[in-house]
Design an enzyme around this catalytic site. Structure first.
Site, mmCIF file in Angstrom:
data_model
loop_
_atom_site.group_PDB
_atom_site.id
_atom_site.type_symbol
_atom_site.label_atom_id
_atom_site.label_comp_id
_atom_site.label_asym_id
_atom_site.label_seq_id
_atom_site.Cartn_x
_atom_site.Cartn_y
_atom_site.Cartn_z
ATOM 1 N N GLY A 229 0.788 -1.227 0.000
ATOM 2 C CA GLY A 229 0.000 0.000 0.000
ATOM 3 C C GLY A 229 0.822 1.280 0.000
ATOM 4 O O GLY A 229 0.255 2.366 0.002
ATOM 5 N N GLY A 266 4.216 -3.499 -3.360
ATOM 6 C CA GLY A 266 4.194 -3.830 -4.777
ATOM 7 C C GLY A 266 4.532 -2.582 -5.568
ATOM 8 O O GLY A 266 5.645 -2.390 -6.063
ATOM 9 N N CYS A 333 -12.087 2.932 -29.872
ATOM 10 C CA CYS A 333 -13.334 3.625 -30.132
ATOM 11 C C CYS A 333 -14.184 3.679 -28.864
ATOM 12 O O CYS A 333 -15.277 3.141 -28.815
ATOM 13 C CB CYS A 333 -14.056 2.900 -31.256
ATOM 14 N N TYR A 362 1.047 -2.045 -12.092
ATOM 15 C CA TYR A 362 -0.338 -2.122 -12.583
ATOM 16 C C TYR A 362 -0.447 -1.505 -13.985
ATOM 17 O O TYR A 362 -1.430 -0.861 -14.314
ATOM 18 C CB TYR A 362 -1.307 -1.467 -11.587
HETATM 19 C C1 LIG Z 1 -1.970 -5.828 -4.088
HETATM 20 C C2 LIG Z 1 -1.408 -6.403 -2.851
HETATM 21 C C3 LIG Z 1 -0.218 -5.902 -2.294
HETATM 22 C C4 LIG Z 1 0.568 -4.749 -2.896
HETATM 23 O O1 LIG Z 1 -0.107 -3.570 -2.861
HETATM 24 P P1 LIG Z 1 0.650 -2.206 -3.321
HETATM 25 O O2 LIG Z 1 -0.351 -1.158 -3.133
HETATM 26 O O3 LIG Z 1 1.020 -2.400 -4.737
HETATM 27 O O4 LIG Z 1 1.834 -2.062 -2.450
HETATM 28 C C5 LIG Z 1 0.262 -6.491 -1.146
HETATM 29 N N1 LIG Z 1 -0.389 -7.527 -0.550
HETATM 30 C C6 LIG Z 1 -1.529 -8.050 -1.073
HETATM 31 C C7 LIG Z 1 -2.180 -9.172 -0.402
HETATM 32 C C8 LIG Z 1 -2.080 -7.501 -2.227
HETATM 33 O O5 LIG Z 1 -3.210 -8.003 -2.723
#
Ligand SMILES: *Cc1c(COP(=O)(O)O)cnc(C)c1O
Length: 409
Positions: A229, A266, A333, A362
């Site tokens: 996150g 992530g 389109c 993403y």
């Molecule tokens: C998507 C996800 C993450 C990573 O989230 P980010 O916002 O990209 O850091 C981590 N843990 C789980 C379980 C996820 O589904």
């Protein structure tokens, strides 16, 4: 290494050359940056076990780079486990988070666990525990908790208050007690949102504190996994997340928890390591705006259409021209196919190369063949080296999986 790689920091001459050589639309991933992001994060959170959440970018090249930088890999689908194994990651370096897991996914994970008992499986529903037990799984288990508070940049990525994710907060102590009879309960898990920056840090703290409270009450855990996150700045003037402050916050909320903290960033690891190159093919003055058509569209990068996400647009060819308000969009389109509306961009002309920034997370993983668009190629940069890590799809790839049309040779 600076806290963020801005779109302006990319070497324009190199981007022009890459576009000439490999064509557009083209994803460019800077693997030195991926490695540096992981290392900076791991250094700030040196008290935690840092995994990389594969969902943000699960290309094997990226998985290899983060794993070589010593990250374990968090997989939230069996397909991600498969790709991580295919990238050469050892099963023992993987963690699997089951979200409404299809039978085939559970079976894949349980099979993998048969060979690699170090694999930890995270589950967020009691029925998932039953389904794991039915398949003979009695290994390392973490329970996903729903803290009842979500955070992040868009409601579609705030998972912390979405009933879909995790056990209801009030059930966790009971489920944990019962789970110990059947599994090796090693952790609690929560992933409460995405794109958290300074403004959200207090909400994030409250959500994580609730999970930490619970972990202290459940007790006897090896780890408390607080998910990912961590946000990145998408706008050129937006400050980066203060990692030290985030680390302090995580340390403070977990001070009373006698377990290792685990994290699963992530986006933070890969977002600013990616740029998407697109070529201008249309320029049209209208009474409302200057319409700029490019060869990349929402099938290459869906975040603006799906999350109203801001991605910066740079005119690589015409950096020094005067900015004019432009609506830059792709060849599809549908009116959702725009990267920006009425945004100042140095006056684009046909043939210019544009770059869209901060697309490493993403981005290509959400690419689709909608509107019969072949998906783009991807090139990895490492120092002065470059290599194609994903070939450009062809029209043949659009029909490859279909049954042949009767009577057509
Ligand atoms: C998507 C996800 C993450 C990573 O989230 P980010 O916002 O990209 O850091 C981590 N843990 C789980 C379980 C996820 O589904």
């Amino acid at each position: 290494m600076s806290a963020v790689k801005r779109l302006a920091d990319w070497d324009g001459d190199r981007l022009e050359r890459l576009a000439d050589e490999y064509g557009t639309p083209l994803y460019v991933m800077d693997h030195d940056r991926v490695r540096a992001n992981y290392e900076r994060f791991a250094a700030a959170f040196d008290f935690a076990h840092v995994m990389y959440a594969a969902k943000a970018n699960a290309g094997r090249a990226v998985l290899r780079t983060v794993h070589e930088a010593s990250a374990d890999i968090e997989c939230a689908a069996a397909g991600e486990l498969h790709r991580a194994l295919a990238a050469g990651v050892a099963a023992g370096d993987l963690q699997y988070t089951a979200v409404n897991p299809p039978d085939a996914d559970l079976e894949y994970a349980v099979d993998l666990w048969g060979d690699a008992p170090e694999l930890t499986v995270t589950a967020g529903a009691e029925t998932t525990l039953d389904r794991l037990a039915d398949r003979g799984f009695d290994g390392r288990l973490a329970l996903r908790v729903n803290p009842g508070i979500g955070t992040g940049h868009h409601e579609k990525v705030a998972t912390g208050n979405d009933a879909k994710f995790g056990l209801p907060y009030g059930d966790v102590e009971r489920v944990a007690r019962e789970a110990r009879d059947r599994f090796d309960l090693v952790g609690l898990h929560a992933h409460v949102g995405s794109g958290v920056l300074a403004d959200d840090l207090e909400d994030h703290r409250r959500a994580l504190a609730r999970v930490a409270d619970l972990a202290a009450r459940v007790g006897n855990l090896e780890f408390l996994d607080l998910g990912g996150g961590f946000g990145v700045p998408y706008r050129p003037d937006e400050p980066p997340l203060d990692l030290e402050a985030a680390a302090r916050m995580v340390r403070e909320v977990t001070a009373d928890v006698d377990a290792t903290v685990a994290l699963e960033p992530g986006r933070y690891i890969v977002a600013d390591a990616g740029a998407l190159l697109a070529r201008v093919n249309t320029v049209k003055e209208t009474p409302e705006t200057r319409v700029v058509g490019v060869d990349a569209g929402l099938t290459d990068l869906v975040r603006p259409a799906m999350f109203d996400a801001y991605h910066h647009v740079r005119n690589v060819t015409g950096v020094d021209r005067d900015p004019v308000p432009c609506s830059v969009g792709g060849p599809l389109c549908t009116s959702a196919d725009v990267f920006c509306t009425d945004r100042p961009v140095p006056r684009p002309a046909i043939g210019d190369l544009l770059a869209v920034g901060t697309v490493g997370a993403y981005g290509i993983d959400l690419a689709s063949q909608f509107h019969s668009q072949p998906r783009p190629a991807e090139v990895a940069l490492e120092g002065d080296d470059e290599r194609v890590t994903r070939r450009r799809e062809t029209f043949e790839d659009l029909t490859r999986l279909e049954a042949e049309a009767p009577g057509v040779e």
